[in-house]
Design an enzyme around this catalytic site. Sequence first.
Site, PDB file in Angstrom:
ATOM      1  N   ASP A 211      44.966  32.219  40.102  1.00 24.85           N
ATOM      2  CA  ASP A 211      44.834  33.574  40.493  1.00 24.85           C
ATOM      3  C   ASP A 211      43.879  33.722  41.772  1.00 24.85           C
ATOM      4  O   ASP A 211      42.726  32.818  41.647  1.00 24.85           O
ATOM      5  CB  ASP A 211      44.322  34.311  39.440  1.00 24.85           C
ATOM      6  N   GLU A 267      48.563  31.522  43.879  1.00 27.94           N
ATOM      7  CA  GLU A 267      48.735  32.661  44.430  1.00 27.94           C
ATOM      8  C   GLU A 267      48.322  32.832  45.953  1.00 27.94           C
ATOM      9  O   GLU A 267      46.814  32.891  46.156  1.00 27.94           O
ATOM     10  CB  GLU A 267      48.113  33.839  43.517  1.00 27.94           C
TER      11      GLU A 267
END
Length: 559
Positions: A211, A267
Amino acid sequence: MLLLTATALAQLPPTDAAGHPWWQHAVFYEIYPRSFADSNHDGVGDLNGITAHLDYLQQLGIDAIWITPCYPSPQVDFGYDVSDYRNIDPQYGTLADFDHLAAEAKKRGIRIIMDYVLNHTSDQHPWFLDSRSSRAAAHRDWYVWRDQPNNWQSLFGGPAWEFDHKTGQFYLHQFYVQQPDLNWSNPAVKQAMFDVTRFWYERGVAGFRLDAVDRLFETYRDNPVKTNADGSKEIEDVYTREQPGEHEVLRELRQLSDQYHAVLIGETWTDDTAGLLKYYGNGKELQLPMDFNFATVNKLSAAEFRKQIGLVESACDQTVWLGSPTRVGQPSCIAWPVFLLSNHDMQRGYNRYGDGKHNDQIARMMAALLLTLRGTPLLYYGEEIGMENNDPTRVEDVKDPVGRREWPRNKGRDGERTPMQWNSGANAGFSEAQPWLPVPPSYQSHNVALEEKAANSVLAFYQQLLKLRRETPALIEGNYVALNTTDPNVLSFAREYGNRAVLVALNMSSAPQSVAYPLAAYSPRMKTLLSAEGRGQSLRRVELQPFGVFIAELAKKKN
Ligand code: NOJ
């Protein structure tokens, strides 16, 4: 018990029959655990709910599920504010439930990818509670504290610095106030966070989705302010992302993940080939950096998709190829793309590309794109049944804080996170209780039970595509060759593999199209593999209805 589980889970083969790492040829499926299936009927999905539907995923042809954060969390950002990295949030179950899920998934050849929220924790994490307790606290330097804020802004709006009255300093939060940024320059942070990955690898997970990985490091300088054409000011994201230190962390994470044959999906939000290439780090960093190429394309456009595919493909041209030749001498590139149409942060593809009239045809056509490109496809739960966004209409119904804050300009992300539509019964079969988010009315026509029985459903087409993909080496390993590159309506490409190729023709327009392919090296006659409102027998003429799909096999002419 834990060791037994880990050993049992370590057995899924690290490579496929052709010798390629498992993740290159796998189909991934993202599950938002709150919304997939609720086994204990409290209105919120859970791990046992996922376990109960593994057969569905296996039959669909899914090889790996990425579960968005299911760790203990105050749920301010629905799990992206972690308060304990080594447990399961009681709303979702227990570690024993996780082990059960992992074991059952493994029996079906399905791997589990966890979400690694490494840029920040929850403000309720014991590390942060200690950090903010005093300037002399053992964990003080685990977060980013400053006497003075600068002009950095939170991605969710407002300043990225929060003043802490008790200790008289500001802490950095690039996301919500309740998500303080970890200080990755501190070796103790690094150590503790690396140990987290080991903990899950030992429990059998096959990788992580990283993330906000481009935000681990910052350089403490004001970000430049630019003036837009309309005179408005914008603070540019320069010193808050992709700062020195990040790639070293990625390399080390990769060394660790390689020991477990695990995959790291990033990401990464890059917008050009050079930016994307950095994340592959010459095969030493992320295996699957997501450049979100399709997320930036908000309407159907053959030219735009061609361009985005070209950007990712050209990363391949610029890297080394993995040594091991496949059965027909076709090597694989280190820059292995990952493609997705939507996720839990963006409007569903069904709405982004749908024209309101041909939505199912368009969903089928986009599925054909996703599942025939060279790279690892990542499906978002419900995409395979044509689930649509269900955006809130009243601010008081909004659950996502950013939607409440920025209403009505931004309605938040609730719309793309609604319960999975399993059947036509109450709450779409998701739960016997009132679901945490409302089910869109379209569940009556778009749900698993109904679509499994309908030959022409979006789900049936996904099933056919996934089967075709599994059975067709060219669709997995073949080179991508763009065809008819100036056609504004039909996106066409071939996947070349030895002396065969698969032709893919996708009509991205609402008018019928007729196309020809001047491919002199191939016999003009072709064999239809799969079509939806498309047909053709010869390369000289392929007919496509609005948003039609045509996929055929070609053979090279004999010399
Ligand atoms: C990206 C995640 O996908 C999103 O849902 C989350 O809000 C932010 N990172 C912060 O963790």
